[in-house]
Design a protein around this motif. Structure first.
Motif, PDB file in Angstrom:
ATOM      1  N   GLU A  39      17.005  73.192  13.797  1.00 51.10           N
ATOM      2  CA  GLU A  39      16.936  74.167  12.717  1.00 51.10           C
ATOM      3  C   GLU A  39      17.106  75.594  13.226  1.00 51.10           C
ATOM      4  O   GLU A  39      17.723  76.428  12.563  1.00 51.10           O
ATOM      5  CB  GLU A  39      15.631  74.009  11.941  1.00 51.10           C
ATOM      6  N   LEU A  40      16.549  75.883  14.408  1.00 48.72           N
ATOM      7  CA  LEU A  40      16.733  77.214  14.973  1.00 48.72           C
ATOM      8  C   LEU A  40      18.211  77.471  15.254  1.00 48.72           C
ATOM      9  O   LEU A  40      18.727  78.568  14.973  1.00 48.72           O
ATOM     10  CB  LEU A  40      15.916  77.350  16.258  1.00 48.72           C
ATOM     11  N   ALA A  41      18.884  76.446  15.796  1.00 42.44           N
ATOM     12  CA  ALA A  41      20.330  76.578  16.046  1.00 42.44           C
ATOM     13  C   ALA A  41      21.076  76.767  14.734  1.00 42.44           C
ATOM     14  O   ALA A  41      22.001  77.594  14.630  1.00 42.44           O
ATOM     15  CB  ALA A  41      20.845  75.357  16.787  1.00 42.44           C
ATOM     16  N   ALA A  42      20.675  76.014  13.707  1.00 44.72           N
ATOM     17  CA  ALA A  42      21.334  76.122  12.404  1.00 44.72           C
ATOM     18  C   ALA A  42      21.109  77.498  11.788  1.00 44.72           C
ATOM     19  O   ALA A  42      22.020  78.076  11.175  1.00 44.72           O
ATOM     20  CB  ALA A  42      20.815  75.033  11.468  1.00 44.72           C
ATOM     21  N   MET A  43      19.905  78.048  11.935  1.00 45.39           N
ATOM     22  CA  MET A  43      19.630  79.389  11.417  1.00 45.39           C
ATOM     23  C   MET A  43      20.560  80.413  12.057  1.00 45.39           C
ATOM     24  O   MET A  43      21.107  81.291  11.370  1.00 45.39           O
ATOM     25  CB  MET A  43      18.172  79.780  11.694  1.00 45.39           C
ATOM     26  N   ARG A  44      20.748  80.285  13.366  1.00 45.76           N
ATOM     27  CA  ARG A  44      21.627  81.227  14.073  1.00 45.76           C
ATOM     28  C   ARG A  44      23.086  81.002  13.671  1.00 45.76           C
ATOM     29  O   ARG A  44      23.823  81.960  13.422  1.00 45.76           O
ATOM     30  CB  ARG A  44      21.440  81.070  15.586  1.00 45.76           C
ATOM     31  N   ASN A  45      23.499  79.738  13.620  1.00 47.10           N
ATOM     32  CA  ASN A  45      24.883  79.432  13.246  1.00 47.10           C
ATOM     33  C   ASN A  45      25.226  79.939  11.853  1.00 47.10           C
ATOM     34  O   ASN A  45      26.359  80.356  11.593  1.00 47.10           O
ATOM     35  CB  ASN A  45      25.133  77.918  13.312  1.00 47.10           C
ATOM     36  N   GLN A  46      24.238  79.868  10.966  1.00 50.15           N
ATOM     37  CA  GLN A  46      24.465  80.270   9.577  1.00 50.15           C
ATOM     38  C   GLN A  46      24.215  81.755   9.342  1.00 50.15           C
ATOM     39  O   GLN A  46      24.346  82.246   8.224  1.00 50.15           O
ATOM     40  CB  GLN A  46      23.569  79.431   8.646  1.00 50.15           C
ATOM     41  N   GLY A  47      23.825  82.472  10.406  1.00 56.04           N
ATOM     42  CA  GLY A  47      23.584  83.909  10.294  1.00 56.04           C
ATOM     43  C   GLY A  47      22.321  84.271   9.536  1.00 56.04           C
ATOM     44  O   GLY A  47      22.169  85.415   9.080  1.00 56.04           O
ATOM     45  N   LEU A  48      21.398  83.329   9.429  1.00 56.83           N
ATOM     46  CA  LEU A  48      20.196  83.566   8.623  1.00 56.83           C
ATOM     47  C   LEU A  48      19.220  84.524   9.293  1.00 56.83           C
ATOM     48  O   LEU A  48      18.379  85.126   8.620  1.00 56.83           O
ATOM     49  CB  LEU A  48      19.490  82.236   8.332  1.00 56.83           C
ATOM     50  N   LEU A  49      19.311  84.649  10.610  1.00 55.07           N
ATOM     51  CA  LEU A  49      18.351  85.481  11.330  1.00 55.07           C
ATOM     52  C   LEU A  49      18.821  86.921  11.499  1.00 55.07           C
ATOM     53  O   LEU A  49      18.051  87.783  11.924  1.00 55.07           O
ATOM     54  CB  LEU A  49      18.065  84.875  12.710  1.00 55.07           C
ATOM     55  N   GLU A  50      20.075  87.179  11.186  1.00 53.51           N
ATOM     56  CA  GLU A  50      20.641  88.506  11.454  1.00 53.51           C
ATOM     57  C   GLU A  50      19.926  89.610  10.688  1.00 53.51           C
ATOM     58  O   GLU A  50      19.690  90.698  11.224  1.00 53.51           O
ATOM     59  CB  GLU A  50      22.135  88.512  11.109  1.00 53.51           C
ATOM     60  N   ASN A  51      19.587  89.369   9.440  1.00 53.91           N
ATOM     61  CA  ASN A  51      18.924  90.389   8.615  1.00 53.91           C
ATOM     62  C   ASN A  51      17.490  90.025   8.274  1.00 53.91           C
ATOM     63  O   ASN A  51      16.914  90.583   7.326  1.00 53.91           O
ATOM     64  CB  ASN A  51      19.728  90.611   7.325  1.00 53.91           C
ATOM     65  N   ALA A  52      16.926  89.094   9.034  1.00 54.54           N
ATOM     66  CA  ALA A  52      15.546  88.668   8.767  1.00 54.54           C
ATOM     67  C   ALA A  52      14.563  89.776   9.147  1.00 54.54           C
ATOM     68  O   ALA A  52      14.856  90.622   9.994  1.00 54.54           O
ATOM     69  CB  ALA A  52      15.231  87.400   9.559  1.00 54.54           C
TER      70      ALA A  52
END
Length: 321
Positions: A39-52
């Protein structure tokens, strides 16, 4: 002179303003082979952490026990564990809390051509058990056996061990059946092994109809309360990443190298089981069911798994509201 004093005072306050605006860091203790890493990899791949509104620090832990030690020592903020351990720690004064991560559970497997069709057929057979004699799936399987008037402690040769070792023993026909964790079961199912019972099947046959998440995020309650906004956002992004891995073939393929799947069939089965584990409901009904399961486990383990408390501790389940 007054201007100099004012400038000095402003300069002294600047670090405080900077710290106030700095995003909190969530330190996650994750095993290399664990689904939290997916899930951490998926968050990064999907750009979910960029503006968190938070940063994530992924700290590797060797196994579940190492994660528990790291959490208690303050080396990490969050690990993946279960609510049974969380409650037992609360009973000793350590205020840990739990928030659900997955509904996946263990599986009782046999070879495709095995004559074993029921628990009664395990008599005279060798049964591999991952997780040891206090594994919750094993304890609940014994309870189901008692309900069916089958004593799994008599006439069944039990072999405890690490999941990879027991998987190999099943492949080599050195055990006749295997009760193991879902990821290891998925690899074997993809090779044709048959699921006799899942952990969810066992719970339902014991009379509990609700689906109760087996594992979740575990953390210190005061830490979660102090970082509630950031942590709630993290939980939402975790669910979003999980859902996307189940709906998007493209996103799933990006994390396949982390799954240790040796074939497309294994990839498919792992994804199927992982997606079946999505937490759809978590509220008073599921928490009440968890309390019933806890009471069973308390009695079955003679307090060894749950600790001295006969009831699940208040505060075990964290509210994100």
């Amino acid at each position: 002179m007054n201007i100099k004093i004012c400038l000095f005072a402003i300069a002294a306050l600047l670090p405080q303003f900077a710290n106030a605006n700095e995003k909190p860091t969530i330190r996650l203790g994750a095993m290399a082979a664990g689904t939290l890493n997916w899930e951490l990899a998926a968050m990064r791949n999907q750009g979910l952490l960029e503006n968190a509104g938070f940063n994530v620090e992924n700290i590797a832990v060797a196994n579940q026990q190492a994660g528990k030690v790291a959490l208690q020592a303050g080396s990490v903020d969050v690990i993946v564990s279960d609510w049974i351990w969380t409650s037992s720690m609360r009973s000793t004064g350590t205020n840990l809390s739990f928030y659900p991560f997955s509904d996946t559970s263990g599986v009782l497997l046999v070879p495709a051509d095995s004559p074993i069709k029921s628990l009664a057929d395990l008599k005279g057979k060798k049964l591999g058990i991952a997780g040891g004699e206090l594994d919750k799936n094993w304890l609940l399987l014994q309870a189901l056996g008692q309900q069916q008037q089958v004593d799994l402690n008599a006439g069944v040769e039990k072999i405890y061990g690490a999941p990879p070792l027991l998987s190999q023993q099943l492949l080599e026909k050195r055990v006749d059946a295997l009760l193991t964790f879902w990821q290891f079961a998925a690899h074997l199912e993809a090779q044709g092994y048959r699921a006799l019972l899942t952990g969810e099947d066992i719970i339902r046959q014991l009379g509990i109809s609700e689906t109760v998440p087996s594992i979740g995020y575990v953390f210190k309650q005061d830490w979660a309360d102090q970082h509630k906004t950031a942590f709630k956002q993290f939980l939402g992004l975790s669910k979003q990443a999980h859902d996307t891995l189940c709906s998007s073939d493209t996103e799933w393929q990006k994390i396949v190298p982390l799954t240790d799947a040796a074939s497309p069939k294994e990839q498919q089965k792992l994804r199927e089981r992982y997606c079946q584990g999505r937490v759809e409901q978590w509220g008073a009904t599921q928490q009440s069911a968890a309390a019933k399961i806890y009471a069973m486990l308390h009695q079955l383990s003679n307090n060894k798994l749950t600790g001295q408390s006969a009831q699940i501790q208040a505060g075990t389940f964290w509210s994100a509201d």
